[in-house]
Design a protein around this motif. Structure first.
Motif, PDB file in Angstrom:
ATOM      1  N   TRP A  23      39.223  49.392  38.050  1.00  0.00           N
ATOM      2  CA  TRP A  23      39.653  49.034  39.394  1.00  0.00           C
ATOM      3  C   TRP A  23      41.105  48.588  39.401  1.00  0.00           C
ATOM      4  CZ3 TRP A  23      36.548  51.172  42.529  1.00  0.00           C
ATOM      5  CH2 TRP A  23      36.729  50.996  43.894  1.00  0.00           C
ATOM      6  N   TYR A  51      31.704  48.468  42.344  1.00  0.00           N
ATOM      7  CA  TYR A  51      32.289  48.738  43.654  1.00  0.00           C
ATOM      8  C   TYR A  51      31.193  49.006  44.675  1.00  0.00           C
ATOM      9  CZ  TYR A  51      34.353  51.603  47.333  1.00  0.00           C
ATOM     10  OH  TYR A  51      34.705  52.137  48.545  1.00  0.00           O
ATOM     11  N   TYR A  56      33.058  43.395  44.123  1.00  0.00           N
ATOM     12  CA  TYR A  56      34.491  43.101  44.202  1.00  0.00           C
ATOM     13  C   TYR A  56      34.766  42.337  45.493  1.00  0.00           C
ATOM     14  CZ  TYR A  56      35.224  46.386  40.397  1.00  0.00           C
ATOM     15  OH  TYR A  56      35.207  47.027  39.181  1.00  0.00           O
ATOM     16  N   TRP A  60      40.448  43.261  45.961  1.00  0.00           N
ATOM     17  CA  TRP A  60      39.698  44.255  45.192  1.00  0.00           C
ATOM     18  C   TRP A  60      38.760  45.049  46.103  1.00  0.00           C
ATOM     19  CZ3 TRP A  60      39.304  44.633  39.614  1.00  0.00           C
ATOM     20  CH2 TRP A  60      40.250  43.846  38.952  1.00  0.00           C
TER      21      TRP A  60
END
Length: 82
Positions: A23, A51, A56, A60
């Motif tokens: 990420w 994700y 996150y 993020w």
């Protein structure tokens, strides 16, 4: 690093794509204005699952890949399509 590469090589980062398996790769691409492709190889599968599971937070969570590829080959094919 992306900004330096752009400066040294005369690149328009809006025309560039970062292919990564973490990420942090996508965050760097987003900050630089690049396209973002997540590959599921390496750390990519774990990154993708985090994700999708909403693990996150903050900045993020705001970054979304333009494409999620199974591997580098699929990422390149996606980039080369008309």
């Amino acid at each position: 690093m992306l900004l330096r590469a752009a400066e040294e090589n005369g690149l328009d980062l809006r025309q560039c794509v970062v292919i990564g398996d973490r990420w942090t790769d996508l965050l760097a691409a987003d900050e630089a204005g690049c396209g973002k492709v997540l590959v599921k190889t390496g750390s990519g599968q774990d990154t993708y699952e985090k994700y999708r599971n909403g693990e996150y937070f903050g900045r993020w969570q705001e970054v979304e890949p333009d494409f999620v590829a199974e591997d580098l080959s699929e990422a390149v094919k996606w980039l080369l399509q008309p």
